[in-house]
Enzyme design. Structure first.
Site, PDB file in Angstrom:
ATOM      1  N   SER A   1       0.845  -1.206   0.000  1.00  0.00           N
ATOM      2  CA  SER A   1       0.000   0.000   0.000  1.00  0.00           C
ATOM      3  C   SER A   1       0.876   1.250   0.000  1.00  0.00           C
ATOM      4  CB  SER A   1      -0.961   0.005   1.186  1.00  0.00           C
ATOM      5  OG  SER A   1      -0.246   0.151   2.387  1.00  0.00           O
TER       6      SER A   1
ATOM      7  N   ASP B   1       7.121   2.532   6.106  1.00  0.00           N
ATOM      8  CA  ASP B   1       6.934   1.873   4.802  1.00  0.00           C
ATOM      9  C   ASP B   1       7.030   2.885   3.655  1.00  0.00           C
ATOM     10  OD1 ASP B   1       6.455  -0.319   6.342  1.00  0.00           O
ATOM     11  OD2 ASP B   1       4.559  -0.870   5.405  1.00  0.00           O
TER      12      ASP B   1
END
Ligand code: MEV
Length: 396
Positions: free
Chosen positions: A146, A204
């Protein structure tokens, strides 16, 4: 606004060391994985915004004129708008998502609309665009898919709106943005991640933006200087796990046995620091002894993670299968199943790598040979000769 086709890619990530310990204030090392998400943006003039995500079978289209008429003043809160839960609720109305829309689909659509409306609202008119995103990363396996999606969207939308320049020069196959432009991409990508995950740490999207290897501790992120591009096998045991439950399990064990578990977390911290030190010394010509150290660190951490209670029979099997071939593996991410990494030393013969992959596949696992320390978000020539880019284009 730019009128050319843009082709952008961004990597996923794995945690090399420090999962779980990071929740308790210790260091984690996260590295960019050379499995990438690709985005193609084509400006067009049909008055529509099209979004297609072939990996999850999504095709959405909105009329630009309708979006233009909607009251999106809720997005006007300065340069980078924070996606509060109220804002996400308003976005759902704008998107016109049906009640039975799958969670993955609705989150992907909301993150897209949020970034499109927020970044493009400075244009005189919202642009008509065709956007397709395709990924080599498995979805929901803890590999930062994502974040790679949000980073690609932020980079492409900022570029097409000329908020940042297109760094691709004539004759370039691939190029990257400047540090300042990457900071802006990362800022927006983090907001996209917040639409998808609520309250993520930001590691991330940082790894996907900057690439290479990052050290993360208590919200502070810094890049490791010149990390080597290590070859690994990435294995997905496909055993589903619940990160929240696993994190809670470690916390309970720490509360129950503080004298036993706290030293384990301290030891994992020391493993991360030692790994950071060795990676920093490896440079461009790593020595065999340095690989031996990395392997020992992997083994010790895997034992610690088992002692924390986040192992799984499937991960034990992965470690045994690779150990039988002289290779060293550990879980990566939350554990309890999920993914593991195996270090591949230079000089390992390809038939041996293939045999290991075959052995892991016959356990029912998915296995990729890839590298870590990959470049962060990049822009490619749409006529690039790179076979991987061509393959990605074929997938769009
Ligand atoms: C999950 O990828 C990593 C954990 O350390 C949880 C977290 O850091 O939020 C297990």
């Amino acid at each position: 606004m730019l009128s050319e086709v843009l082709l952008v890619s961004a990597p996923g990530k794995v945690i090399l060391h420090g999962e779980h310990a990071v929740v308790h204030g210790k260091v984690a090392l996260a590295v960019a994985l050379n499995l990438r998400t690709f985005l193609r943006l084509q400006p067009h003039s049909n008055g529509k915004v099209d979004l297609s995500l072939p990996n999850i079978g999504i095709k959405w289209a909105w009329d630009v004129a309708r979006l233009q008429l909607l009251d999106t003043s809720f997005l006007e809160q300065g340069d980078v708008t924070t996606p509060t839960p109220e804002l996400v609720e308003k976005l759902k109305e704008v998107a016109g998502l049906p009640d039975d829309c799958a969670v993955t689909e609705s989150l992907a659509v909301l993150a897209f609309l949020y970034l499109y409306l927020s970044i493009c609202r400075k244009q005189r008119a919202l642009p008509s665009l065709d956007i397709a995103v395709w990924s080599e990363l498995p979805h929901g396996a803890g590999l930062g898919s994502s974040a790679a999606y949000s980073v690609c969207l932020a980079a492409a939308l900022l570029t097409v709106c000329e908020e940042i320049p297109n760094p691709l020069k004539d004759g370039d196959c691939v190029n990257r943005w400047t540090k300042e432009d990457l900071e802006l991409i990362n800022k927006w990508a983090f907001q996209g991640e917040r639409v998808i995950h609520g309250n993520p740490s930001g590691v991330d999207n940082a790894v996907s933006t900057w690439g290479g290897a990052l050290r993360y501790q208590q919200g502070k992120i810094s890049s490791l200087k010149r990390p080597p591009a290590l070859q690994i096998l990435l294995t997905n045991t496909k055993v589903p796990r619940n990160t929240r439950t696993l994190v809670a399990g470690v916390r309970n064990r720490l509360l129950k046995f503080p004298e036993i578990v706290a030293p384990l977390l301290t030891s994992i911290d020391a493993i991360s620091l030692e790994c950071e030190r060795v990676l920093g010394e490896m440079g461009e010509a790593p020595a065999p002894e340095q690989y031996l150290v990395l392997e020992e660190l992997i083994d010790m951490n895997q034992h610690h993670l088992n002692a924390l209670g986040v192992g799984h029979a499937s991960l034990d099997q992965l470690c045994q299968v690779t150990r039988a071939r002289g290779l060293h593996s550990k879980l990566t991410g939350a554990g309890g199943g999920g993914c593991g990494i195996t270090l591949l030393k230079p000089g390992l013969e390809q038939p041996e790598v293939e045999a290991t992959k075959q052995a892991l596949t016959s356990c029912g696992f998915d296995c990729w040979e890839t590298s870590i320390g990959a470049p962060g978000v990049s822009i490619h020539s749409a006529t690039s000769l790179d076979s991987r880019v061509q393959q990605a284009l074929d997938g769009l």
